[in-house]
Design an enzyme around this catalytic site. Structure first.
Site, mmCIF file in Angstrom:
data_model
loop_
_atom_site.group_PDB
_atom_site.id
_atom_site.type_symbol
_atom_site.label_atom_id
_atom_site.label_comp_id
_atom_site.label_asym_id
_atom_site.label_seq_id
_atom_site.Cartn_x
_atom_site.Cartn_y
_atom_site.Cartn_z
ATOM 1 C CB SER A 160 -0.891 0.002 1.271
ATOM 2 O OG SER A 160 -0.305 -0.129 2.341
ATOM 3 C CG HIS B 31 -0.960 -5.210 1.936
ATOM 4 N ND1 HIS B 31 -0.158 -5.057 3.236
ATOM 5 C CD2 HIS B 31 -0.692 -4.159 1.628
ATOM 6 C CE1 HIS B 31 0.288 -3.889 3.383
ATOM 7 N NE2 HIS B 31 -0.201 -3.239 2.314
ATOM 8 C CG HIS C 239 6.043 -9.029 7.945
ATOM 9 N ND1 HIS C 239 6.905 -8.227 7.264
ATOM 10 C CD2 HIS C 239 5.023 -8.366 7.982
ATOM 11 C CE1 HIS C 239 6.459 -6.849 7.139
ATOM 12 N NE2 HIS C 239 5.143 -7.219 7.450
ATOM 13 N NE ARG D 206 2.612 -3.714 12.442
ATOM 14 C CZ ARG D 206 2.149 -4.000 11.148
ATOM 15 N NH1 ARG D 206 1.846 -3.136 10.482
ATOM 16 N NH2 ARG D 206 2.638 -5.264 10.469
ATOM 17 C CG ASP E 172 -3.327 -8.171 9.098
ATOM 18 O OD1 ASP E 172 -3.930 -7.054 9.386
ATOM 19 O OD2 ASP E 172 -2.412 -8.137 8.206
HETATM 20 N N1 HAX Z 1 1.276 -19.928 6.161
HETATM 21 C C1 HAX Z 1 1.754 -20.724 5.322
HETATM 22 N N2 HAX Z 1 2.633 -20.592 4.333
HETATM 23 C C2 HAX Z 1 3.719 -19.445 4.480
HETATM 24 C C3 HAX Z 1 3.012 -18.437 5.305
HETATM 25 C C4 HAX Z 1 1.970 -18.656 6.110
HETATM 26 N N3 HAX Z 1 1.521 -17.893 6.994
HETATM 27 N N4 HAX Z 1 3.887 -17.557 5.225
HETATM 28 C C5 HAX Z 1 5.139 -17.791 4.276
HETATM 29 N N5 HAX Z 1 4.814 -19.072 3.801
HETATM 30 C C6 HAX Z 1 5.360 -19.671 2.706
HETATM 31 C C7 HAX Z 1 5.073 -18.804 1.636
HETATM 32 O O1 HAX Z 1 3.918 -18.899 0.969
HETATM 33 C C8 HAX Z 1 6.235 -19.174 0.733
HETATM 34 O O2 HAX Z 1 5.949 -20.421 0.020
HETATM 35 P P1 HAX Z 1 6.408 -21.008 -1.503
HETATM 36 O O3 HAX Z 1 7.769 -20.914 -1.341
HETATM 37 O O4 HAX Z 1 5.501 -22.454 -1.457
HETATM 38 O O5 HAX Z 1 5.636 -19.960 -2.206
HETATM 39 C C9 HAX Z 1 7.220 -19.657 1.635
HETATM 40 O O6 HAX Z 1 6.720 -19.878 3.016
HETATM 41 C C10 HAX Z 1 8.463 -18.492 1.848
HETATM 42 O O7 HAX Z 1 7.484 -17.320 1.985
HETATM 43 P P2 HAX Z 1 8.377 -16.024 2.927
HETATM 44 O O8 HAX Z 1 9.806 -15.631 2.413
HETATM 45 O O9 HAX Z 1 8.442 -16.517 4.407
HETATM 46 O O10 HAX Z 1 7.435 -15.163 2.814
HETATM 47 P P3 HAX Z 1 6.998 -13.937 1.793
HETATM 48 O O11 HAX Z 1 8.036 -12.849 2.097
HETATM 49 O O12 HAX Z 1 7.033 -14.612 0.526
HETATM 50 O O13 HAX Z 1 5.433 -13.643 2.168
HETATM 51 C C11 HAX Z 1 3.734 -13.044 3.483
HETATM 52 C C12 HAX Z 1 5.019 -12.785 3.183
HETATM 53 C C13 HAX Z 1 3.088 -12.101 4.819
HETATM 54 C C14 HAX Z 1 3.047 -12.634 2.045
HETATM 55 C C15 HAX Z 1 3.498 -14.417 4.062
HETATM 56 O O14 HAX Z 1 4.066 -14.757 5.089
HETATM 57 C C16 HAX Z 1 2.129 -14.861 4.050
HETATM 58 O O15 HAX Z 1 1.269 -15.247 2.913
HETATM 59 N N6 HAX Z 1 1.026 -14.849 5.337
HETATM 60 C C17 HAX Z 1 -0.148 -15.072 5.472
HETATM 61 C C18 HAX Z 1 -1.108 -13.817 4.946
HETATM 62 C C19 HAX Z 1 -0.703 -12.412 5.887
HETATM 63 O O16 HAX Z 1 -0.752 -12.782 6.952
HETATM 64 N N7 HAX Z 1 -0.435 -11.535 5.368
HETATM 65 C C20 HAX Z 1 -0.432 -10.308 6.118
HETATM 66 C C21 HAX Z 1 0.930 -9.563 6.190
HETATM 67 C C22 HAX Z 1 1.176 -8.589 7.057
HETATM 68 C C23 HAX Z 1 0.626 -7.429 6.168
HETATM 69 O O17 HAX Z 1 1.029 -6.966 4.998
HETATM 70 N N8 HAX Z 1 -0.462 -6.898 6.714
HETATM 71 O O18 HAX Z 1 -1.232 -6.219 6.026
#
Ligand code: HAX
Length: 441
Positions: A241, A271, A318, A327, A373
């Site tokens: 964002s 996000h 994250h 947070r 979140d």
């Molecule tokens: N559950 C399952 N698998 C997860 C995970 C979770 N909570 N978090 C990371 N992973 C997985 C990823 O999907 C990725 O898998 P692949 O290699 O198979 O694609 C692997 O672990 C490595 O990911 P990472 O490097 O640890 O994390 P990223 O930087 O790629 O992604 C995310 C960060 C926040 C998008 C990710 O942790 C996620 O999808 N979390 C769940 C959704 C979430 O809570 N989002 C909110 C984040 C905070 C925010 O922006 N709030 O607004």
């Protein structure tokens, strides 16, 4: 010009001189090398942006102008009788770079109150959407309809000097922040309360009035809104964002266009939409397990089931953080003092004990800890705000404080049009075989 705007100009002139000096003396200094993996994997860890309002440390979490969340909960002015910081104070801190006094916060509260009128065509635009429309879509439509009021767009069309861009962006920023709670509350009351709208109360602070317009008069909920609006406001510049708002603003799209774009990014489930996904996931888990308090074993089995279905555990992980998000901790502390026996909150805490070791077992998740979140929904449900599709709109109202303060700085510093280089995989293959060279173009 109000005194805060004058103060901002003085600070901007000082920082402009420092940036010019940095560019002149160190413009060719290399910050870091970029790997091929970083280019393919979401530019993780590449330092490519300047954002003055906050800085994220992977282990410690966010600092707003040098202040951590626990420090801000102590240092920022509060509402009379309240214990949580007023978001107006955080906005002042992000904009000016200094802690505000009580008078500064009151000044911003009254300034926002005076600017909060929303023209009818904005409500008409929202009304034109089917009631089933997601609240985030209604929110961005409302912001886009409000773009007719942009003083930056008007000044630009009339041919203003680029030295003055910041001044119009500043005006749009304050107008937008003033009006967003009204638009958000309108969406909430339209979608969930049969269009029974509540007029603003000019005696309340910005977040207190937002709580009031949503229809919640409990002082505990107002305090929650103040805390919520502070902790969701900013998370340095690279998140979707903030980055999108900055990117679109760099084309000199006005703050309404830039912020609406940022909100479309916030509406993604990786996000900001994660806050609705978390509570949806917990409620589904409780239902599937037959209601009541689940055991840790049952939660663990549900987490494994979620993962086996190829889904993420929402609220965990994250892109930058590598520890429990402060947070999350701030919300946990709020819950401990306001609602320690709430059943849903207790489930959130059990999930916190259960999820990290399971994510660690996967061996690929870089951060198994909860993010912002993971906790917010349970607090909102406690006070009666159960309509979880609305949660990301709350996040969006708060995020305006940080990304729009940053947009003021972008224009005050005259930051350039953002235009990184992209390549094709064909180019990558030639590059790794030494057939082409990277160019700075
Ligand atoms: N559950 C399952 N698998 C997860 C995970 C979770 N909570 N978090 C990371 N992973 C997985 C990823 O999907 C990725 O898998 P692949 O290699 O198979 O694609 C692997 O672990 C490595 O990911 P990472 O490097 O640890 O994390 P990223 O930087 O790629 O992604 C995310 C960060 C926040 C998008 C990710 O942790 C996620 O999808 N979390 C769940 C959704 C979430 O809570 N989002 C909110 C984040 C905070 C925010 O922006 N709030 O607004």
């Amino acid at each position: 010009m109000g005194y805060i705007k004058e103060k901002f100009k003085v600070k901007a002139d000082e920082l402009n001189a420092e940036v010019k000096d940095l560019l002149k003396n160190h413009g060719t200094t290399k910050i870091e090398d970029v790997t091929l993996a970083q280019v393919y994997q979401g530019m993780r860890g590449i330092t490519g942006l300047v954002t003055e309002t906050s800085l994220l440390d992977a282990n410690e979490g966010i600092r707003f102008r040098g202040y951590s969340i626990p420090e801000l909960r102590e240092a920022l002015p509060k509402a009379p009788g309240g214990a949580e910081p007023l978001p107006e104070g955080l906005f002042y801190l992000m904009l000016i770079g200094e802690l505000p006094g009580e008078a500064d916060v009151q000044y911003i509260s009254s300034l926002l109150g005076r600017r909060s009128h929303v023209p009818n065509h904005v409500f008409d635009a929202i009304e034109a959407l089917p009631i089933s429309t997601h609240p985030m879509t209604m929110f961005t439509v409302g912001i886009m309809a409000l773009q007719t009021e942009s003083v930056f767009a008007k000044a630009y069309a009339e041919g203003t000097n680029k030295k003055d861009y910041w001044s119009y962006v500043y005006e749009d920023t304050l107008n937008l922040i003033a009006r967003l709670p009204r638009i958000a509350a309108y969406i909430y009351r339209r979608k969930y309360k049969n269009g029974d709208h509540i007029q603003p109360n000019g005696m309340l602070d910005w977040a207190g009035n937002f709580a009031h317009m949503l229809g919640y008069s409990d002082e505990g909920f107002r305090e929650l809104m103040r805390l919520y609006m502070v902790i969701h406001a900013d998370h340095e510049g690279g998140n979707v964002s903030a980055h999108t708002t900055h990117l679109v603003g760099s084309a000199l799209s006005d703050p309404y266009l830039a912020f609406a774009a940022g909100m479309n990014g916030l509406a993604g489930p990786l996000h900001g939409l994660a806050n609705q996904e978390v509570i949806k996931w917990i409620l589904q888990m409780r239902e599937e397990l037959g209601g009541g308090m689940p055991t840790k074993e049952e939660i663990a089995a549900y987490v494994r089931k979620t993962l086996s279905e190829g889904k993420v555990v929402p609220g965990y992980g994250h892109a930058v953080l590598r520890k429990t998000d402060p947070r999350f901790t701030a919300q946990m502390e709020f819950a401990k003092s306001h609602l320690p026996n709430d059943e849903l909150v207790r489930i959130v805490w059990m999930v916190y004990e259960t999820v990290p070791p399971i994510l660690q077992e996967l061996g690929k998740v870089k951060n198994p800890w909860p993010n912002v979140d993971a906790h917010s929904g349970a607090l909102l449900v406690h006070y009666g705000l159960v309509e979880y599709e609305f949660y990301t709109v709350l996040f969006g109202v708060s995020r305006a404080l940080g990304v729009l303060a940053s947009l003021c700085w972008d224009r005050a510093l005259g930051l350039s049009l953002e235009r990184p280089k992209s390549v094709t995989t064909e180019w990558m293959k030639l590059f790794v075989n030494g057939k082409v060279e990277a160019s700075a173009e």
